[in-house]
Design an enzyme around this catalytic site. Structure first.
Site, mmCIF file in Angstrom:
data_model
loop_
_atom_site.group_PDB
_atom_site.id
_atom_site.type_symbol
_atom_site.label_atom_id
_atom_site.label_comp_id
_atom_site.label_asym_id
_atom_site.label_seq_id
_atom_site.Cartn_x
_atom_site.Cartn_y
_atom_site.Cartn_z
ATOM 1 N N ARG A 164 36.391 6.258 3.780
ATOM 2 C CA ARG A 164 35.869 4.917 3.552
ATOM 3 C C ARG A 164 34.366 4.947 3.330
ATOM 4 O O ARG A 164 33.703 5.955 3.589
ATOM 5 C CB ARG A 164 36.179 4.014 4.755
ATOM 6 C CG ARG A 164 35.559 4.526 6.060
ATOM 7 C CD ARG A 164 35.833 3.612 7.220
ATOM 8 N NE ARG A 164 35.239 4.124 8.448
ATOM 9 C CZ ARG A 164 34.834 3.358 9.461
ATOM 10 N NH1 ARG A 164 34.976 2.044 9.391
ATOM 11 N NH2 ARG A 164 34.314 3.879 10.547
ATOM 12 N N ASP A 194 28.402 12.334 19.542
ATOM 13 C CA ASP A 194 28.220 11.867 18.168
ATOM 14 C C ASP A 194 28.157 10.338 18.208
ATOM 15 O O ASP A 194 29.123 9.660 17.906
ATOM 16 C CB ASP A 194 29.383 12.372 17.300
ATOM 17 C CG ASP A 194 29.290 11.879 15.864
ATOM 18 O OD1 ASP A 194 28.167 11.759 15.359
ATOM 19 O OD2 ASP A 194 30.343 11.614 15.260
ATOM 20 N N LYS A 232 37.244 9.078 21.227
ATOM 21 C CA LYS A 232 36.593 7.859 20.758
ATOM 22 C C LYS A 232 37.235 6.669 21.464
ATOM 23 O O LYS A 232 38.469 6.543 21.481
ATOM 24 C CB LYS A 232 36.713 7.711 19.242
ATOM 25 C CG LYS A 232 35.886 8.737 18.472
ATOM 26 C CD LYS A 232 36.034 8.571 16.967
ATOM 27 C CE LYS A 232 35.176 9.589 16.221
ATOM 28 N NZ LYS A 232 35.433 9.559 14.759
ATOM 29 N N GLU A 265 35.848 19.482 12.141
ATOM 30 C CA GLU A 265 36.573 18.369 12.748
ATOM 31 C C GLU A 265 37.653 17.855 11.807
ATOM 32 O O GLU A 265 37.399 17.622 10.624
ATOM 33 C CB GLU A 265 35.564 17.254 13.064
ATOM 34 C CG GLU A 265 36.132 16.044 13.739
ATOM 35 C CD GLU A 265 35.036 15.051 14.090
ATOM 36 O OE1 GLU A 265 35.387 13.906 14.445
ATOM 37 O OE2 GLU A 265 33.833 15.396 14.002
ATOM 38 N N THR A 295 25.020 12.113 11.576
ATOM 39 C CA THR A 295 25.987 12.275 10.498
ATOM 40 C C THR A 295 25.302 12.165 9.143
ATOM 41 O O THR A 295 24.509 11.249 8.913
ATOM 42 C CB THR A 295 27.091 11.217 10.598
ATOM 43 O OG1 THR A 295 27.773 11.368 11.847
ATOM 44 C CG2 THR A 295 28.092 11.358 9.457
ATOM 45 N N ASP A 319 40.337 15.051 15.925
ATOM 46 C CA ASP A 319 39.774 13.709 16.036
ATOM 47 C C ASP A 319 40.862 12.684 15.786
ATOM 48 O O ASP A 319 41.458 12.147 16.718
ATOM 49 C CB ASP A 319 38.606 13.536 15.064
ATOM 50 C CG ASP A 319 37.997 12.135 15.120
ATOM 51 O OD1 ASP A 319 38.385 11.347 16.001
ATOM 52 O OD2 ASP A 319 37.139 11.817 14.282
ATOM 53 N N LYS A 346 29.717 15.172 6.469
ATOM 54 C CA LYS A 346 30.989 14.656 6.008
ATOM 55 C C LYS A 346 31.417 15.413 4.750
ATOM 56 O O LYS A 346 30.652 15.530 3.782
ATOM 57 C CB LYS A 346 30.875 13.167 5.702
ATOM 58 C CG LYS A 346 30.689 12.305 6.941
ATOM 59 C CD LYS A 346 31.912 12.312 7.851
ATOM 60 C CE LYS A 346 31.771 11.304 8.978
ATOM 61 N NZ LYS A 346 32.976 11.276 9.853
ATOM 62 N N LYS A 398 26.149 16.526 11.562
ATOM 63 C CA LYS A 398 27.571 16.496 11.222
ATOM 64 C C LYS A 398 27.689 16.102 9.757
ATOM 65 O O LYS A 398 27.363 14.974 9.384
ATOM 66 C CB LYS A 398 28.352 15.537 12.110
ATOM 67 C CG LYS A 398 29.854 15.592 11.834
ATOM 68 C CD LYS A 398 30.668 14.942 12.917
ATOM 69 C CE LYS A 398 30.774 13.457 12.730
ATOM 70 N NZ LYS A 398 31.838 12.868 13.590
ATOM 71 N N ASP A 446 25.643 8.424 16.688
ATOM 72 C CA ASP A 446 24.478 8.218 15.829
ATOM 73 C C ASP A 446 24.459 6.889 15.091
ATOM 74 O O ASP A 446 23.504 6.593 14.376
ATOM 75 C CB ASP A 446 24.364 9.351 14.817
ATOM 76 C CG ASP A 446 25.607 9.488 13.946
ATOM 77 O OD1 ASP A 446 26.635 8.871 14.274
ATOM 78 O OD2 ASP A 446 25.553 10.207 12.946
ATOM 79 N N ASP A 492 32.963 17.541 9.189
ATOM 80 C CA ASP A 492 34.036 16.589 9.463
ATOM 81 C C ASP A 492 34.739 16.258 8.155
ATOM 82 O O ASP A 492 34.186 15.575 7.295
ATOM 83 C CB ASP A 492 33.472 15.317 10.093
ATOM 84 C CG ASP A 492 34.569 14.338 10.508
ATOM 85 O OD1 ASP A 492 35.760 14.672 10.335
ATOM 86 O OD2 ASP A 492 34.227 13.252 11.019
#
Length: 363
Positions: free
Chosen positions: A24, A320, A267, A218, A135, A243, A162, A160, A322, A190
């Site tokens: 997304r 994480d 999370k 991840e 991230t 995750d 993406k 991290k 952030d 990730d």
């Protein structure tokens, strides 16, 4: 201290730049805020972001779940009876994880306020400070490199990245960033479920062969493909973290019994709040598996709750959180104190939040 009312508000906070993953793109945090009021005048704060592609939750579904199921189940209950409240909360609806998480953290805010202690002490008190990574959204390699360099200049020691849309380009992304930030920076990847199993093995092996020193990868494969996740873990040398595969304590037990992951990313919005997060952390500790405490695109309300949990538990070794840095504004008064990349928890009771600017009514 009995629950007198559960009030819902909306908050809108722009991001400094779009947050892009394999799943997304988010430009503005449009979240639901929960205010639990008690008969002695106290207020507990909670928050839920819409994360439909991950949890299935939208603002509309969160609001509906709290109004129709959770609120009636909790009104009149005494905050001192935490187990009773959690039983009512967790069984009020089958899913609606973010709704449960928002109410749960407001309850824990009140429970620790009742005793006059900060939440991290109420939850275990291992420490009062956490260090977050930052991230780097998925973009063209050159833009990601520039973002990574800027993060290094701000003082971050872990990034991290993406990835997960184009594995060939992912390798170039990582190589560019490693070259730009040097050897001392921790780099985490990730993929957000973006790779197929064989593709994940091939890509991670190539990163290893290039000597790019990746700390962890991840969620390389689809969330419910536990067997595929295990196959990736068993065929690479890099640490693999679950995750999106991890929602519940049952998931944690299954993943660790299968030896399908080296690390777990907890999370609050996936597991339904602090109550279940504590169970996951305890299961992980039993297996000797460390945890990360992660987040969605959240404000300092729920990030403060997550920071308290992360600081409280020794088994949570990576953070994480952030979004507090990715957001262009901070309307939350109180909460943790920020000095990049560190978040320090105050000695104020509960979450230490005293108010939130810019809340709007929900019809």
């Amino acid at each position: 201290m009995k629950i007198e009312e559960i009030e819902l508000k909306h908050i809108s906070i722009p991001l400094k730049k779009p947050f892009k993953t394999a799943l997304r793109t988010v430009e503005t945090a449009e979240n639901t805020v929960v205010l639990i009021h008690t008969d002695d005048g106290q207020t507990g704060y909670g928050e839920a972001p819409p994360t439909k592609v991950i949890t299935g939750d939208t603002n509309e579904s969160t609001i509906a779940a709290i109004r129709s199921s959770i609120r009636p189940a909790l009104l009149g209950k005494d905050i001192a009876n935490l187990e009773e409240i959690q039983d009512a909360l967790q069984t009020a609806t089958d899913r609606d994880f973010s709704a449960k998480a928002a109410v749960d953290m407001a309850v824990y805010d009140l429970a620790s306020k009742r005793l006059g202690v900060p939440l991290y002490q109420y939850l275990g008190g291992y420490g009062n400070q956490v260090e977050t990574d930052l991230t780097i959204s998925i973009n063209e390699p050159e833009e990601m490199e520039a973002d990574a360099v800027a993060a290094a200049e701000q003082g971050f020691s872990a990034l991290k990245l993406k990835v997960g849309i184009d594995s060939e380009k992912d390798v170039r992304r990582v190589a560019c960033i490693r070259r730009a930030v040097g050897d001392k920076m921790k780099i985490r990847l990730d993929a957000n479920q973006g790779w197929e199993v064989d593709e994940a093995i091939r890509t991670i092996t190539r990163l290893e062969d290039l000597g790019l020193d990746i700390e962890l990868v991840e969620q390389p494969v689809k969330a419910r493909d536990f067997e595929g996740l295990k196959r990736v873990k068993d065929n690479v040398n890099t640490v693999i973290m679950a995750d999106e595969s991890l929602f519940s304590p049952r998931d944690a037990l299954d993943l660790l019994q299968m030896q399908a992951a080296d690390l777990l990313n907890i999370k609050l919005m996936k597991c339904g709040g602090i109550y279940n997060a504590l169970k996951i952390a305890a299961i992980a500790e039993t297996y000797g598996v460390e945890c990360m405490l992660g987040s969605m695109v959240e404000s300092k309300i729920s990030l403060t709750a997550a920071a308290h949990l992360a600081a409280a538990k020794k088994i949570i070794t990576r953070v994480d959180l952030d979004a507090a840095i990715l957001l262009a504004e901070d309307p939350v008064m109180g909460g943790f104190e920020k000095e990049i990349p560190w978040f320090t928890l105050t000695e104020a009771p509960g979450l230490g939040i005293t108010g939130v600017r810019g809340l709007t009514e929900i019809e």
